[in-house]
Design an enzyme around this catalytic site. Structure first.
Site, mmCIF file in Angstrom:
data_model
loop_
_atom_site.group_PDB
_atom_site.id
_atom_site.type_symbol
_atom_site.label_atom_id
_atom_site.label_comp_id
_atom_site.label_asym_id
_atom_site.label_seq_id
_atom_site.Cartn_x
_atom_site.Cartn_y
_atom_site.Cartn_z
ATOM 1 N N GLU A 160 -16.127 -15.333 -58.663
ATOM 2 C CA GLU A 160 -16.935 -14.413 -57.856
ATOM 3 C C GLU A 160 -17.264 -14.998 -56.483
ATOM 4 O O GLU A 160 -17.350 -14.276 -55.506
ATOM 5 C CB GLU A 160 -18.212 -14.012 -58.597
ATOM 6 N N GLY B 254 -11.249 -20.258 -46.259
ATOM 7 C CA GLY B 254 -12.207 -19.733 -45.275
ATOM 8 C C GLY B 254 -13.635 -19.638 -45.803
ATOM 9 O O GLY B 254 -13.881 -19.872 -46.974
ATOM 10 N N TYR B 255 -14.548 -19.308 -44.885
ATOM 11 C CA TYR B 255 -15.980 -19.190 -45.226
ATOM 12 C C TYR B 255 -16.433 -20.395 -46.063
ATOM 13 O O TYR B 255 -16.814 -20.268 -47.224
ATOM 14 C CB TYR B 255 -16.267 -17.888 -45.981
ATOM 15 N N CYS C 232 -6.793 9.139 -59.491
ATOM 16 C CA CYS C 232 -8.168 8.694 -59.716
ATOM 17 C C CYS C 232 -8.739 9.278 -61.013
ATOM 18 O O CYS C 232 -8.738 10.493 -61.194
ATOM 19 C CB CYS C 232 -9.043 9.098 -58.535
ATOM 20 N N CYS D 246 -9.242 3.957 -54.732
ATOM 21 C CA CYS D 246 -10.171 4.514 -53.736
ATOM 22 C C CYS D 246 -10.152 3.607 -52.512
ATOM 23 O O CYS D 246 -11.164 3.061 -52.077
ATOM 24 C CB CYS D 246 -11.562 4.620 -54.371
ATOM 25 N N TYR E 87 -25.221 -9.272 -54.853
ATOM 26 C CA TYR E 87 -23.963 -8.866 -55.485
ATOM 27 C C TYR E 87 -23.505 -9.889 -56.530
ATOM 28 O O TYR E 87 -23.230 -9.551 -57.689
ATOM 29 C CB TYR E 87 -22.856 -8.673 -54.418
ATOM 30 N N ASP F 284 -20.296 -4.443 -54.272
ATOM 31 C CA ASP F 284 -19.608 -5.119 -53.162
ATOM 32 C C ASP F 284 -19.029 -4.039 -52.238
ATOM 33 O O ASP F 284 -19.308 -2.847 -52.424
ATOM 34 C CB ASP F 284 -18.533 -6.095 -53.687
HETATM 35 N N1 ADE Z 1 -13.899 -8.714 -56.480
HETATM 36 C C1 ADE Z 1 -15.059 -9.276 -56.783
HETATM 37 N N2 ADE Z 1 -15.144 -9.538 -58.090
HETATM 38 C C2 ADE Z 1 -13.986 -9.140 -58.642
HETATM 39 C C3 ADE Z 1 -13.462 -9.158 -59.946
HETATM 40 N N3 ADE Z 1 -14.169 -9.665 -60.951
HETATM 41 N N4 ADE Z 1 -12.236 -8.646 -60.125
HETATM 42 C C4 ADE Z 1 -11.551 -8.161 -59.083
HETATM 43 N N5 ADE Z 1 -11.981 -8.122 -57.837
HETATM 44 C C5 ADE Z 1 -13.193 -8.600 -57.611
#
Ligand code: ADE
Length: 341
Positions: A41, A85-86, A202, A192, A124, A142
């Site tokens: 995550e 990154g970040y 969808c 989406c 989040y 998110d």
């Molecule tokens: N983006 C953030 N968490 C995610 C997850 N568990 N699976 C796919 N994309 C994600």
């Protein structure tokens, strides 16, 4: 907006049944280890799944447990993150691992509220970890989920974060909260989509107020910057070395990380150009030139005694926290090995 509970249940069942048959097979979906889910995550914040896959596997090989991460030195953690990154994410996660060891007996807390007190874990991420790893009824919003909610519910162009999280909490399937959150993310990422959503595929299209239309913020404006770096290489009896420079610890971007010495973008001589690359960071497109200088020129222009510069054996490069751009350049020049895929 009030939605009938029966409609909400139908929405949940349609979405989850689609997720059960269509979810991508991702490594963090095959584990119930809270540490692994935490790592995924954090890496997935602002970063696409395809970019994360290799980093995730390598990071868990290097740091297989919270304890292993907690005892690691920060430069080793940043080196494993180099290119993703970040970098603040890596630093804060490393600090949080130490807090988990010292204050939580090495076990990640289970609720979103407790998780949120750890460095680097916001609204989040705390909900994502609590729901996916511990089955807690916390809705995770998110960017992808936000878009799905905006389209499904329509309504205000810019709803407050509070009203968005209220909508998300109303929809959440509390029996399978982790799967439900991931199903919303998956729907946003694969169906989406921001542009050209695949509404015909969808599973919740009958519930959708907009069928893919919603007022969105205008796309961010990218700016362009020219930048140049010096490539200085020298041969020693046992090794080839390159000259690297450390970014100031006070820099707002990538403090303390290593890169090639920067030279003025006006530095002219085309004969020196070894490589040109493009590199995008947040809202800036860098047009990068890498210029070759001889070791003799290095002695005049880049005195090593003035830290923070060092001649580095090329076999040591993968252990250093390099900037993503430095790694890209050193790989393109085959000074560092290409990533094995
Ligand atoms: N983006 C953030 N968490 C995610 C997850 N568990 N699976 C796919 N994309 C994600």
């Amino acid at each position: 907006m009030v939605i009938h509970p029966a409609a909400i249940r139908k929405f949940q069942l349609e979405l989850l049944s689609w997720f059960d048959s269509h979810a991508r097979d991702l490594p963090w979906r095959r584990t119930d280890d809270p540490y692994h889910i935490w790592v995924s995550e954090i890496m997935l914040q602002q970063t696409r799944v395809t970019a994360v896959l290799d980093y995730y596997a390598r990071f868990l090989t290097l740091f297989p447990s919270v304890a292993a991460l907690a005892i690691a030195e920060e430069p080793a953690v940043l080196a494993a993150w180099s290119g993703l990154g970040y970098y603040r994410r890596a630093k804060l996660m490393h600090q949080a691992a130490r807090v988990v060891i010292e204050d939580h007996q090495g076990t990640l807390p289970r609720t979103a509220e407790q998780l949120r007190r750890l460095p680097g874990i916001g609204a989040y991420t705390s909900s994502a970890i609590a729901s996916i790893a511990f089955g807690q009824p916390a809705a995770a919003v998110d960017g992808n989920v936000e878009r799905v909610l905006l389209r499904v519910f329509s309504g205000e162009a810019q709803p407050s974060p509070k009203s968005l999280s209220h909508r998300a909490a109303t929809l959440l399937d509390t029996q399978r909260p982790g799967d439900f959150n991931q199903a919303m993310m998956e729907l946003g990422a694969t169906v989406c989509r921001p542009q050209r959503p695949l509404c015909l595929h969808c599973p919740v299209q009958p519930f959708c107020a907009t069928r893919g239309e919603h007022r969105a913020a205008p796309p961010k404006k990218m700016r362009t910057r020219q930048i140049a770096y010096a490539l200085l290489r020298r041969e020693r009896t046992a090794a080839t070395q390159v000259l690297l420079q450390q970014r100031p610890l006070s820099a707002s971007l990538m403090p303390g990380m290593w890169e090639l010495p920067e030279v003025s973008a006006e530095e002219g001589d085309e004969q020196r150009v070894e490589l040109t690359v493009r590199h995008a960071i947040t809202v800036t497109n860098y047009q990068v030139r890498v210029l070759r200088f001889s070791p003799r020129e290095a002695a005049h222009r880049w005195a090593v005694r003035e830290s923070p510069r060092q001649w580095t054996d090329i076999s040591e490069l993968s252990r250093l926290p390099l900037t993503g751009l430095a790694r890209k350049v050193l790989r393109r020049l085959q000074i560092m090995p290409q990533e094995v895929r």
